[in-house]
Scaffold this motif. Structure first.
Motif, PDB file in Angstrom:
ATOM      1  N   ALA A   1      41.429  61.717 126.305  1.00  0.00           N
ATOM      2  CA  ALA A   1      42.688  61.440 125.469  1.00  0.00           C
ATOM      3  C   ALA A   1      43.493  60.297 126.062  1.00  0.00           C
ATOM      4  O   ALA A   1      44.062  59.435 125.393  1.00  0.00           O
ATOM      5  N   VAL A   2      43.647  60.292 127.647  1.00  0.00           N
ATOM      6  CA  VAL A   2      44.530  59.328 127.888  1.00  0.00           C
ATOM      7  C   VAL A   2      43.896  58.027 127.979  1.00  0.00           C
ATOM      8  O   VAL A   2      44.407  57.003 127.765  1.00  0.00           O
ATOM      9  N   MET A   3      42.435  57.665 128.154  1.00  0.00           N
ATOM     10  CA  MET A   3      41.791  56.564 128.060  1.00  0.00           C
ATOM     11  C   MET A   3      41.675  55.980 126.531  1.00  0.00           C
ATOM     12  O   MET A   3      42.016  54.843 126.457  1.00  0.00           O
ATOM     13  N   ALA A   4      41.711  56.809 125.641  1.00  0.00           N
ATOM     14  CA  ALA A   4      41.607  56.492 124.256  1.00  0.00           C
ATOM     15  C   ALA A   4      43.384  56.492 123.645  1.00  0.00           C
ATOM     16  O   ALA A   4      43.263  55.871 122.603  1.00  0.00           O
TER      17      ALA A   4
ATOM     18  N   LEU B   1      36.028  56.068 134.712  1.00  0.00           N
ATOM     19  CA  LEU B   1      34.752  55.466 135.075  1.00  0.00           C
ATOM     20  C   LEU B   1      33.636  55.140 133.863  1.00  0.00           C
ATOM     21  O   LEU B   1      33.142  54.086 133.585  1.00  0.00           O
ATOM     22  N   ALA B   2      33.605  56.020 133.068  1.00  0.00           N
ATOM     23  CA  ALA B   2      32.758  56.133 131.720  1.00  0.00           C
ATOM     24  C   ALA B   2      33.234  55.125 130.844  1.00  0.00           C
ATOM     25  O   ALA B   2      32.449  54.361 130.212  1.00  0.00           O
ATOM     26  N   LYS B   3      34.518  55.020 130.547  1.00  0.00           N
ATOM     27  CA  LYS B   3      35.053  53.880 129.821  1.00  0.00           C
ATOM     28  C   LYS B   3      34.560  52.363 130.464  1.00  0.00           C
ATOM     29  O   LYS B   3      34.370  51.410 129.849  1.00  0.00           O
ATOM     30  N   ALA B   4      34.765  52.388 131.939  1.00  0.00           N
ATOM     31  CA  ALA B   4      34.678  51.044 132.380  1.00  0.00           C
ATOM     32  C   ALA B   4      33.097  50.405 132.510  1.00  0.00           C
ATOM     33  O   ALA B   4      33.033  49.432 132.599  1.00  0.00           O
TER      34      ALA B   4
ATOM     35  N   ILE C   1      32.788  65.118 134.373  1.00  0.00           N
ATOM     36  CA  ILE C   1      33.233  64.448 133.162  1.00  0.00           C
ATOM     37  C   ILE C   1      32.837  63.163 132.699  1.00  0.00           C
ATOM     38  O   ILE C   1      32.757  62.584 131.650  1.00  0.00           O
ATOM     39  N   PHE C   2      32.493  62.611 133.670  1.00  0.00           N
ATOM     40  CA  PHE C   2      31.972  61.121 133.641  1.00  0.00           C
ATOM     41  C   PHE C   2      30.431  61.299 133.131  1.00  0.00           C
ATOM     42  O   PHE C   2      30.219  60.372 132.146  1.00  0.00           O
ATOM     43  N   ILE C   3      29.638  62.023 133.510  1.00  0.00           N
ATOM     44  CA  ILE C   3      28.495  62.302 132.858  1.00  0.00           C
ATOM     45  C   ILE C   3      28.462  62.609 131.431  1.00  0.00           C
ATOM     46  O   ILE C   3      27.989  62.342 130.519  1.00  0.00           O
ATOM     47  N   GLY C   4      29.570  63.757 131.270  1.00  0.00           N
ATOM     48  CA  GLY C   4      29.781  64.158 130.007  1.00  0.00           C
ATOM     49  C   GLY C   4      30.437  63.023 128.803  1.00  0.00           C
ATOM     50  O   GLY C   4      29.698  62.922 127.640  1.00  0.00           O
ATOM     51  N   CYS C   5      31.290  62.380 129.361  1.00  0.00           N
ATOM     52  CA  CYS C   5      31.875  61.232 128.427  1.00  0.00           C
ATOM     53  C   CYS C   5      30.697  60.334 128.356  1.00  0.00           C
ATOM     54  O   CYS C   5      30.434  59.733 127.058  1.00  0.00           O
TER      55      CYS C   5
END
Length: 255
Positions: free
Chosen positions: A212-215, A121-124, A43-47
């Motif tokens: 969804a949680v991160m956004a 992690l993707a957001k960070a 999901i990190f790679i995907g996001c």
């Protein structure tokens, strides 16, 4: 399972406590840790592929990134946990006899936690403006109630292809083979190329949950649970009653 053995009092190897702990670690703890790790990586790679996607590449970049990442983590970690990384896949695996029912909830919780970690992690690591303007994100694909029916059907059909690739390529003995990780990853790539513009092509509640949680965006989020889980039930019925081998099929087994 961890039965006591009574003998002449001689030390025959590891203690019973050690054997029991090892048994439970390899049967429960380790698979759940692997499901969380694999989900986080996938999901990190995907996001990140969606956040950093440019208009010139369209759906190709996220499609390839998701498919290659999933195939890689399945090939690397699949022999430990089965390589689900998706609650819809775990549900289908239970229905066709590829996963014990008692592991379904721990697997799903691990996958959702992995999705949360991967999205965080993707957001960070992403610039804030790119994160909030990710045009390929699933939660900006469906904007109006009129799009909901098409998105649900798309998620159902797309997830059916993915889950069918898992059940027939990795669980059903008659059709399983060493190319299962490649086939499953390719199914994700094809699905995103075909349906990314219709529903976002999540095909995975954990893949939808973390972002969804991160956004903080929950509008139409239920689509990415209903469609994939309905697909799991459909594939479970298809494999159990019609296309599974004699060990899985419940009718016309020839025995």
């Amino acid at each position: 399972m961890c039965d006591l053995e009574f003998g002449g009092g001689k030390d025959k190897g590891p203690s019973m406590g050690t054997r029991c702990h090892g048994f439970w670690y390899e049967r429960l703890v380790q698979p759940c840790l692997v499901e969380m790790l694999g989900s986080a990586l996938f999901i990190f790679i995907g996001c990140l592929s969606v956040i950093e996607n440019g208009p010139e590449t369209g759906l190709l970049q996220p499609a390839l990134a998701h498919g290659l990442a999933l195939g890689l983590v399945i090939a690397t970690l699949g022999n430990i946990s089965g390589g689900h990384f998706n609650p819809a896949v775990s549900l289908a695996a239970v229905l066709v006899g590829g996963l014990h029912l008692t592991l379904l909830l721990p697997y799903c919780i691990s996958q959702l936690c992995g999705g949360l970690i991967g999205a965080a992690l993707a957001k960070a690591v992403s610039p804030e403006e790119r994160f909030w303007n990710a045009s390929g994100a699933a939660f900006v694909t469906v904007q109006e109630p009129g799009q909901v029916a098409g998105a649900v059907v798309a998620e159902l059909v797309l997830t059916t292809l993915l889950v069918l690739a898992v059940c027939m390529g990795a669980i059903n003995e008659k059709t399983q083979g060493p190319l299962a990780p490649f086939s499953i990853g390719l199914a994700v790539t094809v699905d995103i190329l075909a349906g990314g513009a219709v529903s976002g092509a999540c095909m995975n509640p954990a893949r939808a949950f973390g972002p969804a949680v991160m956004a903080g965006h929950w509008t139409f989020h239920w689509i990415y649970w209903l469609g994939p889980l309905l697909a799991s039930l459909l594939v479970g019925a298809l494999v159990r009653f019609f296309i599974g081998d004699g060990k899985i099929r419940l009718i016309l087994t020839g025995r």
